[in-house]
Write a protein that holds these residues in place. Sequence first.
Motif, PDB file in Angstrom:
ATOM      1  N   LYS A  35       0.846  -1.201   0.000  1.00  0.00           N
ATOM      2  CA  LYS A  35       0.000   0.000   0.000  1.00  0.00           C
ATOM      3  C   LYS A  35       0.880   1.250   0.000  1.00  0.00           C
ATOM      4  O   LYS A  35       1.865   1.304   0.741  1.00  0.00           O
ATOM      5  CB  LYS A  35      -0.965  -0.003   1.187  1.00  0.00           C
ATOM      6  CG  LYS A  35      -0.305  -0.104   2.526  1.00  0.00           C
ATOM      7  CD  LYS A  35      -1.352  -0.081   3.648  1.00  0.00           C
ATOM      8  CE  LYS A  35      -0.720  -0.384   4.966  1.00  0.00           C
ATOM      9  NZ  LYS A  35      -1.147  -1.646   5.566  1.00  0.00           N
ATOM     10  N   ASN A  56      -4.002  -3.600  -0.013  1.00  0.00           N
ATOM     11  CA  ASN A  56      -5.155  -3.300   0.850  1.00  0.00           C
ATOM     12  C   ASN A  56      -6.395  -2.858   0.079  1.00  0.00           C
ATOM     13  O   ASN A  56      -7.509  -3.013   0.565  1.00  0.00           O
ATOM     14  CB  ASN A  56      -4.791  -2.185   1.836  1.00  0.00           C
ATOM     15  CG  ASN A  56      -3.904  -2.682   2.954  1.00  0.00           C
ATOM     16  OD1 ASN A  56      -2.732  -3.010   2.721  1.00  0.00           O
ATOM     17  ND2 ASN A  56      -4.437  -2.768   4.157  1.00  0.00           N
ATOM     18  N   ILE A  77      -5.510  -8.015   1.288  1.00  0.00           N
ATOM     19  CA  ILE A  77      -5.469  -8.131   2.748  1.00  0.00           C
ATOM     20  C   ILE A  77      -6.325  -7.079   3.438  1.00  0.00           C
ATOM     21  O   ILE A  77      -6.499  -7.118   4.646  1.00  0.00           O
ATOM     22  CB  ILE A  77      -4.013  -8.046   3.272  1.00  0.00           C
ATOM     23  CG1 ILE A  77      -3.373  -6.700   2.879  1.00  0.00           C
ATOM     24  CG2 ILE A  77      -3.184  -9.202   2.741  1.00  0.00           C
ATOM     25  CD1 ILE A  77      -2.011  -6.480   3.529  1.00  0.00           C
ATOM     26  N   MET A 161      -4.950  -9.826  12.773  1.00  0.00           N
ATOM     27  CA  MET A 161      -4.131  -8.657  13.042  1.00  0.00           C
ATOM     28  C   MET A 161      -4.315  -8.362  14.531  1.00  0.00           C
ATOM     29  O   MET A 161      -5.351  -7.849  14.929  1.00  0.00           O
ATOM     30  CB  MET A 161      -4.670  -7.498  12.211  1.00  0.00           C
ATOM     31  CG  MET A 161      -3.640  -6.521  11.810  1.00  0.00           C
ATOM     32  SD  MET A 161      -4.172  -5.660  10.330  1.00  0.00           S
ATOM     33  CE  MET A 161      -4.393  -4.048  10.983  1.00  0.00           C
ATOM     34  N   MET A 202       3.392  -8.935  11.181  1.00  0.00           N
ATOM     35  CA  MET A 202       3.740  -7.772  10.374  1.00  0.00           C
ATOM     36  C   MET A 202       5.143  -7.321  10.795  1.00  0.00           C
ATOM     37  O   MET A 202       5.815  -8.020  11.546  1.00  0.00           O
ATOM     38  CB  MET A 202       2.703  -6.665  10.579  1.00  0.00           C
ATOM     39  CG  MET A 202       1.276  -7.208  10.539  1.00  0.00           C
ATOM     40  SD  MET A 202      -0.005  -5.951  10.358  1.00  0.00           S
ATOM     41  CE  MET A 202       0.280  -4.939  11.764  1.00  0.00           C
ATOM     42  N   THR A 203       5.577  -6.150  10.323  1.00  0.00           N
ATOM     43  CA  THR A 203       6.958  -5.734  10.565  1.00  0.00           C
ATOM     44  C   THR A 203       7.354  -5.816  12.044  1.00  0.00           C
ATOM     45  O   THR A 203       8.435  -6.287  12.368  1.00  0.00           O
ATOM     46  CB  THR A 203       7.165  -4.287  10.047  1.00  0.00           C
ATOM     47  OG1 THR A 203       6.967  -4.305   8.635  1.00  0.00           O
ATOM     48  CG2 THR A 203       8.554  -3.771  10.377  1.00  0.00           C
ATOM     49  N   ARG A 218       3.085 -10.809   6.625  1.00  0.00           N
ATOM     50  CA  ARG A 218       2.728  -9.657   5.781  1.00  0.00           C
ATOM     51  C   ARG A 218       3.593  -8.462   6.183  1.00  0.00           C
ATOM     52  O   ARG A 218       3.349  -7.827   7.197  1.00  0.00           O
ATOM     53  CB  ARG A 218       1.245  -9.326   5.958  1.00  0.00           C
ATOM     54  CG  ARG A 218       0.305 -10.546   5.823  1.00  0.00           C
ATOM     55  CD  ARG A 218      -1.156 -10.119   5.950  1.00  0.00           C
ATOM     56  NE  ARG A 218      -1.398  -9.352   7.154  1.00  0.00           N
ATOM     57  CZ  ARG A 218      -1.862  -9.864   8.301  1.00  0.00           C
ATOM     58  NH1 ARG A 218      -2.164 -11.149   8.390  1.00  0.00           N
ATOM     59  NH2 ARG A 218      -2.037  -9.089   9.348  1.00  0.00           N
ATOM     60  N   GLY A 220       5.327  -4.790   5.376  1.00  0.00           N
ATOM     61  CA  GLY A 220       5.369  -3.553   4.596  1.00  0.00           C
ATOM     62  C   GLY A 220       6.611  -2.748   4.917  1.00  0.00           C
ATOM     63  O   GLY A 220       7.581  -2.718   4.168  1.00  0.00           O
ATOM     64  N   ARG A 221       6.600  -2.083   6.089  1.00  0.00           N
ATOM     65  CA  ARG A 221       7.693  -1.171   6.448  1.00  0.00           C
ATOM     66  C   ARG A 221       9.043  -1.861   6.535  1.00  0.00           C
ATOM     67  O   ARG A 221      10.072  -1.246   6.243  1.00  0.00           O
ATOM     68  CB  ARG A 221       7.354  -0.485   7.777  1.00  0.00           C
ATOM     69  CG  ARG A 221       6.142   0.445   7.668  1.00  0.00           C
ATOM     70  CD  ARG A 221       5.670   0.897   9.035  1.00  0.00           C
ATOM     71  NE  ARG A 221       5.267  -0.235   9.850  1.00  0.00           N
ATOM     72  CZ  ARG A 221       5.585  -0.401  11.133  1.00  0.00           C
ATOM     73  NH1 ARG A 221       6.293   0.492  11.767  1.00  0.00           N
ATOM     74  NH2 ARG A 221       5.166  -1.462  11.779  1.00  0.00           N
ATOM     75  N   ARG A 227       5.884   4.326   5.756  1.00  0.00           N
ATOM     76  CA  ARG A 227       4.946   4.910   4.797  1.00  0.00           C
ATOM     77  C   ARG A 227       4.769   6.394   5.092  1.00  0.00           C
ATOM     78  O   ARG A 227       5.019   6.840   6.210  1.00  0.00           O
ATOM     79  CB  ARG A 227       3.592   4.202   4.911  1.00  0.00           C
ATOM     80  CG  ARG A 227       3.559   2.831   4.276  1.00  0.00           C
ATOM     81  CD  ARG A 227       2.188   2.181   4.412  1.00  0.00           C
ATOM     82  NE  ARG A 227       1.896   1.762   5.773  1.00  0.00           N
ATOM     83  CZ  ARG A 227       2.261   0.605   6.302  1.00  0.00           C
ATOM     84  NH1 ARG A 227       2.936  -0.268   5.581  1.00  0.00           N
ATOM     85  NH2 ARG A 227       1.959   0.290   7.538  1.00  0.00           N
ATOM     86  N   PRO A 234      -1.619   0.199   9.881  1.00  0.00           N
ATOM     87  CA  PRO A 234      -1.312  -0.003  11.291  1.00  0.00           C
ATOM     88  C   PRO A 234      -0.240   0.926  11.819  1.00  0.00           C
ATOM     89  O   PRO A 234      -0.227   1.242  13.002  1.00  0.00           O
ATOM     90  CB  PRO A 234      -0.807  -1.447  11.350  1.00  0.00           C
ATOM     91  CG  PRO A 234      -1.213  -2.068  10.070  1.00  0.00           C
ATOM     92  CD  PRO A 234      -1.378  -0.968   9.069  1.00  0.00           C
TER      93      PRO A 234
HETATM   94  C1  LIG Z   1      -0.256  -2.443   6.271  1.00  0.00           C
HETATM   95  C2  LIG Z   1      -0.575  -3.845   6.639  1.00  0.00           C
HETATM   96  C3  LIG Z   1       0.434  -4.784   6.930  1.00  0.00           C
HETATM   97  C4  LIG Z   1       1.911  -4.427   6.948  1.00  0.00           C
HETATM   98  O1  LIG Z   1       2.224  -3.647   8.054  1.00  0.00           O
HETATM   99  P1  LIG Z   1       3.752  -3.227   8.342  1.00  0.00           P
HETATM  100  O2  LIG Z   1       3.729  -2.790   9.755  1.00  0.00           O
HETATM  101  O3  LIG Z   1       4.088  -2.150   7.381  1.00  0.00           O
HETATM  102  O4  LIG Z   1       4.585  -4.442   8.125  1.00  0.00           O
HETATM  103  C5  LIG Z   1       0.050  -6.090   7.193  1.00  0.00           C
HETATM  104  N1  LIG Z   1      -1.234  -6.461   7.211  1.00  0.00           N
HETATM  105  C6  LIG Z   1      -2.243  -5.593   6.959  1.00  0.00           C
HETATM  106  C7  LIG Z   1      -3.657  -6.068   6.999  1.00  0.00           C
HETATM  107  C8  LIG Z   1      -1.941  -4.263   6.681  1.00  0.00           C
HETATM  108  O5  LIG Z   1      -2.948  -3.392   6.451  1.00  0.00           O
END
Ligand SMILES: *Cc1c(COP(=O)(O)O)cnc(C)c1O
Length: 242
Positions: A35, A56, A77, A161, A202-203, A218, A220-221, A227, A234
């Motif tokens: 995202k 997302n 997701i 989550m 997540m991260t 999952r 991202g960062r 971001r 999150p």
């Molecule tokens: C944004 C997001 C992530 C990734 O989060 P990070 O903290 O950047 O790793 C994982 N799962 C969902 C559902 C998200 O919206």
Amino acid sequence: MDVADNIRQVREIIAEAAGRSHRPPSAVRLMAVTKTVHDDRIVEAVRAGVDIIGENYVQEAKRKLETIGKSGEWHLIGRLQTNKAKNAVRLFDMIHSVDRLELAVELDRHARAAGLIMKILIEVNVAGEATKSGVPIADAVRLVRAVAPLPNLSVRGLMTMPPWFDDPEEARPFFRALRELRDRIETDGIPGVEMRELSMGMTGDYAIAVEEGATIVRIGRGIFGERPPRAPGPSVRPPKTP
Ligand SMILES: *Cc1c(COP(=O)(O)O)cnc(C)c1O
């Protein structure tokens, strides 16, 4: 910051955590969560060998797929409105955010029209947080049983989550609860249900999630860096005390 270097580092942490849960590193698939991430950085992640791209938003994914093309698996997701179910079915290989029967029925209908079987995960709100999507844990089995007979959906597992914690160790009970729920549903042997996947971590907490049995993390960062501050997700939620 180099995307490929970050991916290598994340893979190492996954491999170590998988070892602690007596599993091979290949038991855990790495999703790059994209995202707000620019197209060229997504291409870098695909080239560096992430297993899955995670989006997302349906519209954002549609635009990106048109620009950079489809390579590998793309999973949805984020929260999905029923009026976007048609596009979601056409764009994604798996949908992690199914949390109500009405949505499942729409996905099944559009999957049938498109002539495909859609893989889905049931999203569970393990902590029962009012602001989060996901079926409450007490209703999860009932939802799985209701979705199972839909012929063009294939239930593959669960997604969650957990609440945000400064110390990721505090997320462990929520990951464990999801695994125990999956194992419980698996022993029910519901036709049309394959309880294989646990999409969690997540991260900030993926090492703990992998120790507790995650099959998809999952990130991202941890791959792309922070971001932009106004981006949804999150990372902008204020810390919450349990
Ligand atoms: C944004 C997001 C992530 C990734 O989060 P990070 O903290 O950047 O790793 C994982 N799962 C969902 C559902 C998200 O919206």
